[in-house]
Design an enzyme around this catalytic site. Structure first.
Site, mmCIF file in Angstrom:
data_model
loop_
_atom_site.group_PDB
_atom_site.id
_atom_site.type_symbol
_atom_site.label_atom_id
_atom_site.label_comp_id
_atom_site.label_asym_id
_atom_site.label_seq_id
_atom_site.Cartn_x
_atom_site.Cartn_y
_atom_site.Cartn_z
ATOM 1 C CD GLU A 163 -6.872 52.527 19.983
ATOM 2 O OE1 GLU A 163 -7.074 51.876 21.028
ATOM 3 O OE2 GLU A 163 -5.722 52.732 19.535
ATOM 4 C CG PHE B 24 4.329 45.285 13.743
ATOM 5 C CD1 PHE B 24 4.254 44.532 14.907
ATOM 6 C CD2 PHE B 24 4.283 46.666 13.831
ATOM 7 C CE1 PHE B 24 4.160 45.152 16.142
ATOM 8 C CE2 PHE B 24 4.200 47.293 15.066
ATOM 9 C CZ PHE B 24 4.127 46.529 16.224
ATOM 10 C CD GLN B 25 0.948 48.193 15.702
ATOM 11 O OE1 GLN B 25 0.999 49.187 14.982
ATOM 12 N NE2 GLN B 25 0.880 48.283 17.019
ATOM 13 C CG MET C 145 -29.391 44.016 35.009
ATOM 14 S SD MET C 145 -30.971 44.416 35.791
ATOM 15 C CE MET C 145 -31.393 45.933 34.931
ATOM 16 C CE LYS D 262 3.563 54.800 7.888
ATOM 17 N NZ LYS D 262 4.512 54.318 8.883
#
Ligand SMILES: Cc1ncc(C[n+]2csc(CCOP(=O)(O)OP(=O)(O)O)c2C)c(N)n1
Lengths: 159, 569
Positions: free
Chosen positions: B55, B117-118, B474, B167
């Site tokens: 993502e 969940f999630q 760097m 959802k």
């Protein structure tokens, strides 16, 4: 210097964290914060007291105005607003000083909200200076607990 | 509310709103909580969905797409881990003012707050890193939130917005397709009227003997390049840009003094010290550029910005104008005197000659600076260049010049390693006919290297240049200069074979380590519209100069020649 910010915000969940989050993220120190709904149920009034010089407070104001849920920000100077804070304080009492405390409360027009053999719970409201002063007077009796609401404020009206 | 239309699901509505809005590409990754939306997306003929491998890749692609096209970038993620993977990209877009719409799935409304969940409170998590965000509580609210979110993302100073989409709200039916009333104040998306006193502002500029324009990323967002050029040429005012402002003024223009700040050109930083007037156009006096109290301390300071919160935030200014930069400049230019400034412009020309960008090119090893010069010559003006973060980023900023805005994609504010590759992919989707080059380091490229699969899957001709110094270069540079060469955890003992890795994805690659190989390699790299990986081995001790140490001011700049003199080049 202390500033009293009156902030009108949309009244829905999450707005409080948007606003207070902005303060913590930019490490502006909040002295007190009080929120309540206005005459329009969709709009809440937040009163936030912050310490900082004028340029810091100007930054705070501009950052606040960038939040979509913030409708208006006004910096109320102490002299042109009525501000109040409510405090509940529990002090220890003994037979010997009970009347003394009660007479101090009378002078301050503080209310005695509860009384036991050993404690007194007093309710006082006033501007911050008066609240500080009242608490100072109570100090010597032994303060056991304090609950303060934080300040609310409105501008003085001109007729 | 108009209730005449047939009811459709929230997910269907969201897809239709995206279509109506003109979104034709979205970058995302599916998961349980966003499945109803993906099911509707499957049926859409207007929206192409790009399936990424992470993502974070999706949101950086959306950023690269948005920056290179000027359009809204859209990315999709599922709830919980999908959504939290967007956090870095949202922060990046916030700091660099990139218009992004992130749509995340959320667990069903009755499960919210139960550690389902999630489940992650992505609304709460993203409060400080979005310009606007909302948890959509019912399908009837979708239209309003969508309108508000897109207006806010692109309006005023652009930025990222997030809509969290439970959802059950995706499957709930609604007939509300258009908001009858937006809840947010128009000031968050409408162009503000010009604020401030144009006349006194112009008068101060006209009084200046040695003026300088200091141009930031806001100039690109406001699409103000034309006006900036007009102002510079009319008043013969030299122009320096920030890292984010690169391209807002042609890098090859006679009045250009290049980038200023920590790794800006010596002549830009000296111009800041010498000018008697500095005009900030859509920059934010960032700490890599300006030290409060010491920045252009002898100059009159002026600032034009669309975000009033930037005024006097870090550096105090004497004159300010609020508004859309393009509009403000249009109003200002007629009030600015036409002047030749032979002394001041001549002085800067001499500075350019005496303090050029320098590096030691006496060996056979490849120097990244020289390589980038060649790359610039070979692809002049045409390429879109994205970078990751580190030395390679600064060398690219110094040695690759841009004639136009929206060709330079870099993570300026957040300095996000892992930005470059996905940003390049997003830019290629938005500009299929342009050459898109990602300049990266051996460290940064590994932060989102999984997106090679996205390149391969969609056959996108992204050119990937990796400067390999077997170090977090760097970090090493700072350790060498400020930590007595204690290279704590900056050396890699292990890199994959980047060429072979490319081959695993059917991407052709080449590795070079000798100067004599550069020309052929560049030909191979740029020859057609296919993806390529070019790994260029460079010396670990190569450093970026000039350099202003962190927290110091223009006065403390170290130039390459200073290090040669001190015997430590
Ligand atoms: C996500 C992230 N983690 C850490 C850093 C700190 N950081 C800045 S530059 C740098 C080294 C980059 O190394 P490399 O990509 O190899 O580029 P080079 O400097 O060698 O060109 C690091 C670790 C960062 N900018 N971003």
């Amino acid at each position: 210097m202390k500033h009293i910010l009156k902030i009108l915000v949309n009244n829905h969940p999450g707005v409080m964290s948007h606003v207070s989050g902005l303060f913590t993220r930019r490490s502006y120190n909040i002295d007190s914060i009080a929120v309540g709904v206005t005459q329009d149920p969709e709009i809440s009034n937040m009163v936030i007291v912050v310490k900082g010089d004028d340029s810091v407070v100007e930054q705070v104001k501009r950052q606040l105005l960038k939040l979509p849920d913030v409708i208006e920000v006004e910096d109320l100077a102490y002299h042109d607003c009525i501000s109040r804070e409510l405090v509940l304080v529990v002090v220890k009492v003994e037979d010997s000083n009970r009347t003394e405390i009660i007479s101090i409360c009378e002078v301050f027009q503080a209310k005695i909200a509860d009384l036991t053999k050993t404690t007194m719970t007093i309710e006082f409201s006033g501007n911050t200076r008066q609240v500080e002063h009242f608490l100072e007077m109570m100090q010597k009796y032994g303060i056991q607990e304090i609950a303060r609401t934080g300040q609310i404020a409105l501008k003085y009206r001109s007729t | 509310m108009p209730k005449t239309e047939a009811k459709i699901s929230g997910a269907r509505l969201m897809v239709e709103l995206l279509e109506e809005y003109g979104v034709d590409i979205v970058f995302g990754y599916p998961g349980g909580a966003i499945l109803p939306f993906y099911d509707e997306l499957y049926k859409s003929t207007k929206i192409k969905h790009i399936l990424v491998r992470h993502e974070q890749g999706a949101i950086h692609m959306a950023e690269g797409y948005a920056r290179s096209t000027g359009k809204l970038g859209v990315c999709i993620a599922t709830s919980g881990p999908g959504a939290t993977n967007l956090v870095t990209g949202l922060t990046d877009a916030k700091l660099d003012s990139v218009p992004i719409l992130a749509i995340t799935g959320q667990v069903a409304t009755n499960a919210i707050g139960t550690d389902a969940f999630q489940e992650a409170d992505i609304y709460g998590i993203t409060i400080p890193i979005t310009k606007y965000n909302a948890l959509i509580k019912s399908a009837d609210e979708i239209a309003r939130h969508f309108q508000e979110a897109t207006l806010v993302a692109l309006g005023g100073r652009p930025g990222p917005v997030l809509l969290d989409f439970p959802k059950d709200v995706q499957t709930e039916l609604t007939s509300v397709r258009k908001a009858d009333k937006l809840k947010i104040d128009p000031r968050h998306y409408q162009k503000p009227p010009i604020g401030g006193d144009l006349d006194s502002f112009a008068a101060a500029l006209n009084k200046a003997k040695r003026p300088l324009l200091y141009v930031g990323g806001g100039a690109i967002n406001a699409n103000a390049s034309k006006e900036i050029k007009e102002l510079a040429e009319k008043g013969n005012i030299p122009v320096t840009t920030t890292l984010m402002g690169i391209g807002a003024f042609p890098g090859t223009h006679q009045l250009s003094v290049g980038m200023l700040g920590m790794h800006g050109t010596a002549y830009a930083n000296k111009a800041v010290l010498e000018c008697d007037y500095i005009l900030n156009l859509g920059a934010r006096f960032d700490d890599r550029v300006a030290k409060p109290g010491e920045f252009a301390e002898n100059a009159v300071r002026a600032h034009i910005d669309i975000d009033t919160a930037e005024f006097n935030k870090r550096v105090s200014v004497d004159y300010l104008l609020h508004g859309d930069l393009k509009e403000v400049l249009k109003a200002l230019i007629p009030k600015v005197n036409k002047v030749d400034r032979p002394d001041w412009v001549g002085f800067l020309d001499t500075l350019k000659k005496n303090h050029p960008l320098e590096f030691d090119d006496s060996t056979d090893t490849i120097k990244p600076q020289g390589f980038l010069q060649k790359l610039y010559e070979k692809s002049k003006g045409k390429a879109i260049v994205s970078t990751d973060v580190g030395q390679h980023q600064m060398w690219a900023a110094q040695y690759y010049l841009f004639e136009e805005a929206n060709r330079w994609l870099t993570s300026g504010g957040l300095g996000t390693m892992g930005y470059g590759l996905p940003a390049a992919i997003g830019a290629k989707f938005g500009n299929p006919n342009k050459t898109v080059i990602c300049v990266s380091g051996d460290g940064s490229i590994q932060m989102n290297i999984q997106e090679l699969a996205t390149i391969a899957m969609y056959k996108k001709g992204v050119k990937i240049l990796i400067f390999n110094n077997n170090f977090l270069g760097m970090v090493r540079q700072w350790q060498e200069l400020f930590y007595e060469e204690r290279f704590s955890e900056s050396e890699w003992n292990y890199n994959p074979d980047f060429v072979k890795l490319g081959e695993a994805y059917s991407i052709k690659g080449l590795r070079i380590s000798n100067k004599s190989e550069i020309d052929n390699a560049l030909e191979f790299f740029l020859e057609d519209d296919e993806a390529r990986i070019l790994e260029v081995m460079i010396p670990a001790e190569e450093k970026v100069f000039p350099m202003i140490p962190a927290g110091k001011s223009q006065k403390d700049m170290i130039e390459f020649s200073d290090t040669v003199r001190a015997g430590k080049k």
